[in-house]
Design an enzyme around this catalytic site. Sequence first.
Site, PDB file in Angstrom:
ATOM      1  N   LYS A 159       9.098  -0.657  14.241  1.00 48.38           N
ATOM      2  CA  LYS A 159       9.707  -0.350  12.929  1.00 48.38           C
ATOM      3  C   LYS A 159      10.795   0.697  13.095  1.00 48.38           C
ATOM      4  O   LYS A 159      11.891   0.591  12.523  1.00 48.38           O
ATOM      5  CB  LYS A 159       8.652   0.187  11.953  1.00 48.38           C
ATOM      6  N   GLU A 163      -4.921  -6.622  14.705  1.00 49.80           N
ATOM      7  CA  GLU A 163      -4.397  -5.320  14.268  1.00 49.80           C
ATOM      8  C   GLU A 163      -5.522  -4.281  14.292  1.00 49.80           C
ATOM      9  O   GLU A 163      -5.271  -3.094  14.501  1.00 49.80           O
ATOM     10  CB  GLU A 163      -3.765  -5.421  12.869  1.00 49.80           C
ATOM     11  N   GLY A 213      -4.923  -1.744   4.894  1.00 45.94           N
ATOM     12  CA  GLY A 213      -4.111  -2.877   4.436  1.00 45.94           C
ATOM     13  C   GLY A 213      -4.795  -4.217   4.652  1.00 45.94           C
ATOM     14  O   GLY A 213      -4.893  -5.048   3.752  1.00 45.94           O
ATOM     15  N   ARG A 214      -5.332  -4.427   5.864  1.00 46.23           N
ATOM     16  CA  ARG A 214      -5.934  -5.726   6.171  1.00 46.23           C
ATOM     17  C   ARG A 214      -7.325  -5.893   5.578  1.00 46.23           C
ATOM     18  O   ARG A 214      -7.948  -6.939   5.748  1.00 46.23           O
ATOM     19  CB  ARG A 214      -5.938  -5.954   7.691  1.00 46.23           C
ATOM     20  N   GLU A 239      10.553  -4.870   4.351  1.00 46.39           N
ATOM     21  CA  GLU A 239      10.612  -6.274   3.906  1.00 46.39           C
ATOM     22  C   GLU A 239      10.273  -6.387   2.416  1.00 46.39           C
ATOM     23  O   GLU A 239      10.967  -7.069   1.648  1.00 46.39           O
ATOM     24  CB  GLU A 239       9.601  -7.129   4.703  1.00 46.39           C
ATOM     25  N   HIS A 263      -4.906 -32.520  17.642  1.00 44.08           N
ATOM     26  CA  HIS A 263      -3.754 -33.321  18.064  1.00 44.08           C
ATOM     27  C   HIS A 263      -2.616 -32.432  18.545  1.00 44.08           C
ATOM     28  O   HIS A 263      -1.487 -32.896  18.673  1.00 44.08           O
ATOM     29  CB  HIS A 263      -3.295 -34.208  16.900  1.00 44.08           C
ATOM     30  N   LYS A 318       0.853  -1.198   0.000  1.00 42.81           N
ATOM     31  CA  LYS A 318       0.000   0.000   0.000  1.00 42.81           C
ATOM     32  C   LYS A 318       0.887   1.245   0.000  1.00 42.81           C
ATOM     33  O   LYS A 318       0.684   2.163  -0.776  1.00 42.81           O
ATOM     34  CB  LYS A 318      -0.917  -0.026   1.226  1.00 42.81           C
TER      35      LYS A 318
HETATM   36  O1  F6P Z   1       3.270  -3.328   9.765  1.00 43.13           O
HETATM   37  C1  F6P Z   1       1.903  -3.428   9.637  1.00 43.13           C
HETATM   38  C2  F6P Z   1       1.424  -2.980   8.283  1.00 43.13           C
HETATM   39  O2  F6P Z   1       1.420  -1.597   8.225  1.00 43.13           O
HETATM   40  C3  F6P Z   1       0.060  -3.560   7.988  1.00 43.13           C
HETATM   41  O3  F6P Z   1      -0.960  -2.799   8.481  1.00 43.13           O
HETATM   42  C4  F6P Z   1       0.085  -3.669   6.513  1.00 43.13           C
HETATM   43  O4  F6P Z   1      -0.888  -4.554   6.061  1.00 43.13           O
HETATM   44  C5  F6P Z   1       1.491  -4.151   6.293  1.00 43.13           C
HETATM   45  O5  F6P Z   1       2.252  -3.462   7.247  1.00 43.13           O
HETATM   46  C6  F6P Z   1       2.047  -3.945   4.908  1.00 43.13           C
HETATM   47  O6  F6P Z   1       2.041  -2.611   4.539  1.00 43.13           O
HETATM   48  P1  F6P Z   1       2.215  -2.182   3.023  1.00 43.13           P
HETATM   49  O7  F6P Z   1       1.088  -2.760   2.260  1.00 43.13           O
HETATM   50  O8  F6P Z   1       2.223  -0.698   3.023  1.00 43.13           O
HETATM   51  O9  F6P Z   1       3.529  -2.748   2.539  1.00 43.13           O
END
Ligand code: F6P
Length: 535
Positions: A503, A346, A260-261, A208, A377, A202
């Site tokens: 972060k 979240e 995002g979610r 990452e 299990h 987003k």
């Molecule tokens: O670290 C949490 C978060 O901000 C989530 O809310 C989001 O879904 C995820 O990181 C990824 O963010 P982006 O889509 O901006 O890479």
Amino acid sequence: MTPYAAWAELEAAARRDADARIVDQFAADPDRLSWMTLDAAGLHLDLSKQSWTRTGFEAALSLARACDLESRRAALFAGEAVNSTEDRAALHPALRAPAGADFHALGAPVSAQVDAVRAEMKLYAEAVRSGIETGASGRAFKTVVHIGIGGSDLGPRLIWDALRPLDPEIDLRFVSNIDSRDMAEALTGLDPETTLIVAVSKTFTTHETLVNAEAAKAWLAAALPAAGLDRHFIGVTAAPERAAAFGCGRVFGFNDWVGGRYSLWSAVSLSCAIGLGWQTFQGFLDGAAELDRHFLEAPMERNAPVLMALAQIYNVDGLHRPTRTVAPYAHALRRLPAFLQQLEMESNGKGVRRDGSPVGRQTCPVVFGEPGTNGQHAFFQQIHQGPQVVPAEFVIVASTDGTSSESPLWANALAQGQALMQGKTEVQARAELIASGASDIEADRLAPHRTFSGNRPSTAILMPRLTPRTLGALIALYEHKTFVEGVIWDINSFDQWGVELGKVLARAVLKDVAAGEPGPGLDPSTAALLTRLLR
Ligand code: F6P
């Protein structure tokens, strides 16, 4: 009634219900099944094994009314700034509404743009599937590598696992972790000439994802001519200028009013549209839109997301049960617990109200789970006999593909719900031991270990078939349930400030790593750990 008074009523009702046995409620209230079960958008919901009596349920409903749920729901669908700390709408229902809808975010019309992106996605997905859209060497794509994390990963993974054909024409692989092993595993065996990379973020600033996208770009660049590289590298983002600057050949957009979610209904799921075909993806959107209509139109007491939210609030705040396990009895839904962890924790894992004052009560429970029957299990021992009561949720699929029957799965799911509710007394356990030939001494010794307190609540959600539509409805059901809980706790379900501090500190630690020694800002424990790692 004020929310304060309604909370007091709920707590008083829950104190009384704590002593009641769920199993006795069916005789005490012969209508229990009819008011505690309902059908919505192809799903069947059974809350009759929850701990509430009719009075407890009525108290929970009064609480929802006292919290002005109906007007807060209207504000969500009207695109008001329900995400008050970021001054944004949270308009995911606009993404799955039928073409030609008329949604507005903060007063500005959005549906035409949603329809346009959807049309663009459809064209592109079909072009990739048919081989019209090819890689640099003119060969059709065989694999899509989807790079993203959190909301840019969990939803598409869930969709793909739930609906993928056993032997797909175009395969999907997912990379989320910054651990290079994740990328290495995803790329193993792939041919860059037939691989499409879809980088999803987003913000297009997530560390990452950017690191992984760079690695994927380098992998492509080592094998392909520079001229056609961009055909293999697609971005999906709400920050298109950043994705273009990164080198994405093509960018699919979505807006900041998509959390995002809650973004799996948008171009974030482009990879799934490619892998599954447009008709399947459209069916997924349609199922969610049907659940949206149910949420908007069904009366409170027959409204599936409202009832699920109230059951959770009754457990968490009324009966002090701060966890919940979710067990999808379908291998195809094995990613559901991970998806729900982000969606619920979240969204609602927060301690302050919208006005910044403390909530003063427990909010989102710890959500965890595994698919059935695997979980049985692993951790179900504790769910049955541990001192802490863990409400359980069983998602039961009658048939995954519409032909085969999954009866071994249902039988287990039904038995778990029954066992949790009924339990087994020490007297029964002892009688069984004697009947199986145990001596009195042995029966006395073993009976306590074989006793189950029972009276443990569970919810069942039945899906006649796992189809794109029922999957869409199921996810939308959980989204709206999460929203309703946020309204009742009076928290903003649409921000996530809690992930920020870590972060920021990670960036500082990375600087120390580059410098080769702990910086002055680190506490003694962290500094000592870093020194060891640097060694
Ligand atoms: O670290 C949490 C978060 O901000 C989530 O809310 C989001 O879904 C995820 O990181 C990824 O963010 P982006 O889509 O901006 O890479």
